[in-house]
Scaffold this motif. Structure first.
Motif, PDB file in Angstrom:
ATOM      1  N   ASN A 302     -42.703  54.917  68.983  1.00 53.52           N
ATOM      2  CA  ASN A 302     -42.023  55.687  70.285  1.00 53.52           C
ATOM      3  C   ASN A 302     -40.332  55.154  70.341  1.00 53.52           C
ATOM      4  OD1 ASN A 302     -41.979  57.375  72.234  1.00 53.52           O
ATOM      5  ND2 ASN A 302     -43.995  56.963  72.540  1.00 53.52           N
ATOM      6  N   ASN A 303     -39.562  55.663  70.586  1.00 51.17           N
ATOM      7  CA  ASN A 303     -38.318  55.700  71.492  1.00 51.17           C
ATOM      8  C   ASN A 303     -37.821  55.587  72.397  1.00 51.17           C
ATOM      9  OD1 ASN A 303     -37.541  54.907  68.803  1.00 51.17           O
ATOM     10  ND2 ASN A 303     -36.883  57.109  67.719  1.00 51.17           N
ATOM     11  N   ASN A 304     -38.755  56.836  73.270  1.00 51.48           N
ATOM     12  CA  ASN A 304     -38.752  56.699  74.663  1.00 51.48           C
ATOM     13  C   ASN A 304     -39.203  55.536  75.547  1.00 51.48           C
ATOM     14  OD1 ASN A 304     -41.480  57.656  74.355  1.00 51.48           O
ATOM     15  ND2 ASN A 304     -40.479  60.088  74.898  1.00 51.48           N
ATOM     16  N   ASN A 305     -40.396  54.486  74.782  1.00 53.76           N
ATOM     17  CA  ASN A 305     -40.763  53.366  75.026  1.00 53.76           C
ATOM     18  C   ASN A 305     -41.807  53.741  76.240  1.00 53.76           C
ATOM     19  OD1 ASN A 305     -39.389  51.260  74.813  1.00 53.76           O
ATOM     20  ND2 ASN A 305     -37.753  52.087  76.557  1.00 53.76           N
ATOM     21  N   ASN A 306     -42.613  55.698  75.732  1.00 57.94           N
ATOM     22  CA  ASN A 306     -43.925  55.801  76.635  1.00 57.94           C
ATOM     23  C   ASN A 306     -44.973  54.963  76.133  1.00 57.94           C
ATOM     24  OD1 ASN A 306     -42.209  57.354  77.917  1.00 57.94           O
ATOM     25  ND2 ASN A 306     -42.786  59.183  77.209  1.00 57.94           N
ATOM     26  N   VAL A 307     -45.621  55.250  76.243  1.00 56.26           N
ATOM     27  CA  VAL A 307     -47.136  53.995  75.754  1.00 56.26           C
ATOM     28  C   VAL A 307     -48.694  55.568  75.889  1.00 56.26           C
ATOM     29  CG1 VAL A 307     -49.004  52.178  75.914  1.00 56.26           C
ATOM     30  CG2 VAL A 307     -46.965  51.838  76.547  1.00 56.26           C
ATOM     31  N   GLU A 308     -49.155  55.912  74.879  1.00 54.24           N
ATOM     32  CA  GLU A 308     -50.158  56.513  74.497  1.00 54.24           C
ATOM     33  C   GLU A 308     -52.037  55.359  74.661  1.00 54.24           C
ATOM     34  OE1 GLU A 308     -51.309  59.800  72.545  1.00 54.24           O
ATOM     35  OE2 GLU A 308     -49.302  59.915  72.692  1.00 54.24           O
ATOM     36  N   TYR A 309     -52.979  55.954  75.572  1.00 55.22           N
ATOM     37  CA  TYR A 309     -53.939  55.029  74.624  1.00 55.22           C
ATOM     38  C   TYR A 309     -55.384  56.554  74.645  1.00 55.22           C
ATOM     39  CZ  TYR A 309     -52.407  50.864  76.311  1.00 55.22           C
ATOM     40  OH  TYR A 309     -51.636  49.598  77.343  1.00 55.22           O
ATOM     41  N   ASN A 310     -56.043  55.971  73.684  1.00 52.03           N
ATOM     42  CA  ASN A 310     -57.321  57.027  73.936  1.00 52.03           C
ATOM     43  C   ASN A 310     -58.369  56.300  74.382  1.00 52.03           C
ATOM     44  OD1 ASN A 310     -56.426  59.329  72.075  1.00 52.03           O
ATOM     45  ND2 ASN A 310     -55.961  58.188  70.569  1.00 52.03           N
ATOM     46  N   HIS A 311     -59.391  56.778  74.673  1.00 55.95           N
ATOM     47  CA  HIS A 311     -59.924  56.165  76.148  1.00 55.95           C
ATOM     48  C   HIS A 311     -62.118  56.995  75.616  1.00 55.95           C
ATOM     49  CE1 HIS A 311     -57.703  54.521  78.912  1.00 55.95           C
ATOM     50  NE2 HIS A 311     -57.017  55.907  78.874  1.00 55.95           N
ATOM     51  N   MET A 312     -62.870  56.226  75.830  1.00 51.40           N
ATOM     52  CA  MET A 312     -64.463  56.767  75.979  1.00 51.40           C
ATOM     53  C   MET A 312     -64.967  55.904  76.631  1.00 51.40           C
ATOM     54  SD  MET A 312     -66.929  56.618  72.710  1.00 51.40           S
ATOM     55  CE  MET A 312     -67.557  55.253  72.424  1.00 51.40           C
ATOM     56  N   LEU A 313     -65.701  56.582  77.026  1.00 55.32           N
ATOM     57  CA  LEU A 313     -66.505  56.336  78.475  1.00 55.32           C
ATOM     58  C   LEU A 313     -68.201  56.610  77.435  1.00 55.32           C
ATOM     59  CD1 LEU A 313     -65.711  57.138  82.116  1.00 55.32           C
ATOM     60  CD2 LEU A 313     -65.981  54.817  81.554  1.00 55.32           C
ATOM     61  N   ARG A 314     -69.212  55.485  77.555  1.00 52.95           N
ATOM     62  CA  ARG A 314     -70.313  55.711  77.074  1.00 52.95           C
ATOM     63  C   ARG A 314     -71.474  54.635  78.278  1.00 52.95           C
ATOM     64  NH1 ARG A 314     -69.395  51.283  72.129  1.00 52.95           N
ATOM     65  NH2 ARG A 314     -69.439  49.622  72.707  1.00 52.95           N
ATOM     66  N   PHE A 315     -72.056  54.910  77.873  1.00 46.77           N
ATOM     67  CA  PHE A 315     -73.703  54.064  77.691  1.00 46.77           C
ATOM     68  C   PHE A 315     -73.430  52.602  77.334  1.00 46.77           C
ATOM     69  CE2 PHE A 315     -74.980  58.729  79.169  1.00 46.77           C
ATOM     70  CZ  PHE A 315     -74.821  58.859  80.626  1.00 46.77           C
ATOM     71  N   GLU A 316     -74.279  51.913  78.069  1.00 55.15           N
ATOM     72  CA  GLU A 316     -74.883  50.140  77.038  1.00 55.15           C
ATOM     73  C   GLU A 316     -74.968  50.869  75.571  1.00 55.15           C
ATOM     74  OE1 GLU A 316     -76.408  48.188  79.019  1.00 55.15           O
ATOM     75  OE2 GLU A 316     -75.028  46.893  80.772  1.00 55.15           O
ATOM     76  N   ASP A 317     -75.757  52.003  75.314  1.00 54.07           N
ATOM     77  CA  ASP A 317     -76.845  52.349  74.453  1.00 54.07           C
ATOM     78  C   ASP A 317     -76.180  53.183  73.853  1.00 54.07           C
ATOM     79  OD1 ASP A 317     -76.970  55.125  75.042  1.00 54.07           O
ATOM     80  OD2 ASP A 317     -78.872  55.479  75.317  1.00 54.07           O
TER      81      ASP A 317
END
Length: 350
Positions: A302-317
């Motif tokens: 990425n040349n524009n220095n932006n950052v991207e994340y994938n996320h997940m919320l889950r139960f403990e199980d």
């Protein structure tokens, strides 16, 4: 892929009340992509929701633009800003939800704080988000007055789309856009429901055929696990103050949880530019959760220095609650100048 190292933090006692606050545990891989830093350790605790009400001191309270469009004003209060002095993302989310309910009440569609119609009440139906997108150009600061325009459009046979545009009240500059798809859930069975014809007839005069103000994010959000996540935050648990009138967690709290797995170096030096959320399940008061984040691999080029994340919320199980994607851009100014103070020590040093 090496599994993240889980670091367990000891519970912290509150000095003012003899209450044991929930500990939150963080894990990171030994080799973090891009050298973006290590997640901070912090204590969970009492959360303050944004005040989504009109204020009599504003220059303009609200106005009906058309039968289906309402504009409502909010003043950014001191308890609604983050460490940089700008409105937090959770504040914006609560403004969107508040204006949605106010819209329905003003046009005569809704009958209560839950945003339900008469026919929905008869059938124990409530609205729940299935997905949401937020696109931010600039964040308002403390004491700014913002104007939120709200309208509802169609989204297939069994859903509606709530749309928002937030503007600076003084300059009329567009600050951000947001759009959500909402579906019906039965309060008793907690299962999704098709839209009854009676409900559809109640809403049809308030729905508008409008273009989508944010293009759908068609890029697939992958399911994360212990081997693919770069950051894991455990020990998350809803507080009573996080529960709304439908007796599940308010949607803004999900944003709080996914941001818990973002490294402090990103939070200090970047700002959230866009967010996509895909809601899978509701979360209740007795739930125990984990927040996972993955740095997207394509950012290495990425040349524009932006950052991207994938996320997940889950139960403990392991059962997932939400998938999401956040995009971050570098801050162009040091927002601590707002306080005329550069912090000499981090919170962990106090």
């Amino acid at each position: 892929m090496v599994a993240p190292i889980i670091i367990t933090a000891a519970p912290i006692m509150c000095a003012f009340h003899n209450v044991m606050l929930p500990s939150q545990n963080y894990g990171t891989k030994k080799s973090i992509k891009q050298g973006l830093g290590v997640k901070r350790g912090s204590c969970g605790g009492l959360q303050m929701k944004a005040n989504a009400q009109n204020h009599n001191g504003d220059d303009k309270i609200s106005k009906v633009v058309s039968k289906s469009s309402i504009r409502q004003n909010f003043t950014i209060r001191s308890y609604e800003v983050d460490a940089n002095g700008i409105a937090s993302v959770e504040t914006l989310m609560n403004y969107f939800q508040g204006s949605m309910i106010y819209h329905g009440k003003t046009v005569g569609a809704y009958n209560d704080v839950a945003g339900t119609t008469k026919e929905m009440i008869k059938r124990n139906l409530v609205w729940v988000y299935s997905e949401m997108q937020v696109l931010t150009y600039r964040y308002p600061k403390w004491d700014d007055v913002v104007e939120v325009e709200t309208w509802v459009s169609t989204a297939g046979m069994n859903a509606v789309r709530f749309n928002w545009i937030m503007r600076d009240f003084k300059t009329n500059q567009v600050l951000n856009r947001a759009s959500s798809v909402s579906v019906l859930m039965n309060k008793l069975t907690r299962k999704l429901s098709k839209m009854p014809e009676e409900v559809r007839r109640e809403l049809e005069s308030y729905l508008v055929n409008s273009r989508i103000i944010i293009e759908d994010d068609d890029k697939k959000i992958p399911k994360l696990d212990d081997t693919t996540a770069d950051y894991i935050c455990t020990g998350l648990k809803p507080q009573w103050s996080d529960i709304d009138v439908n007796f599940h967690v308010n949607n803004a709290k999900y944003v709080t949880w996914i941001l818990e797995s973002i490294p402090e170096s990103i939070l200090m030096n970047y700002e959230l530019s866009s967010m996509t959320l895909k809601f899978k399940r509701e979360c209740k008061i007795d739930s125990k959760l984990q927040s996972l984040a993955e740095v997207c691999s394509d950012n290495n080029n990425n040349n524009n220095n932006n950052v991207e994340y994938n996320h997940m919320l889950r139960f403990e199980d392991g059962v997932e609650i939400l998938r999401g994607r956040t995009k971050w851009r570098p801050k162009f100014i040091n927002n601590f100048d707002f306080f005329n103070h550069v912090p000499e020590a981090s919170i962990k040093d106090l």
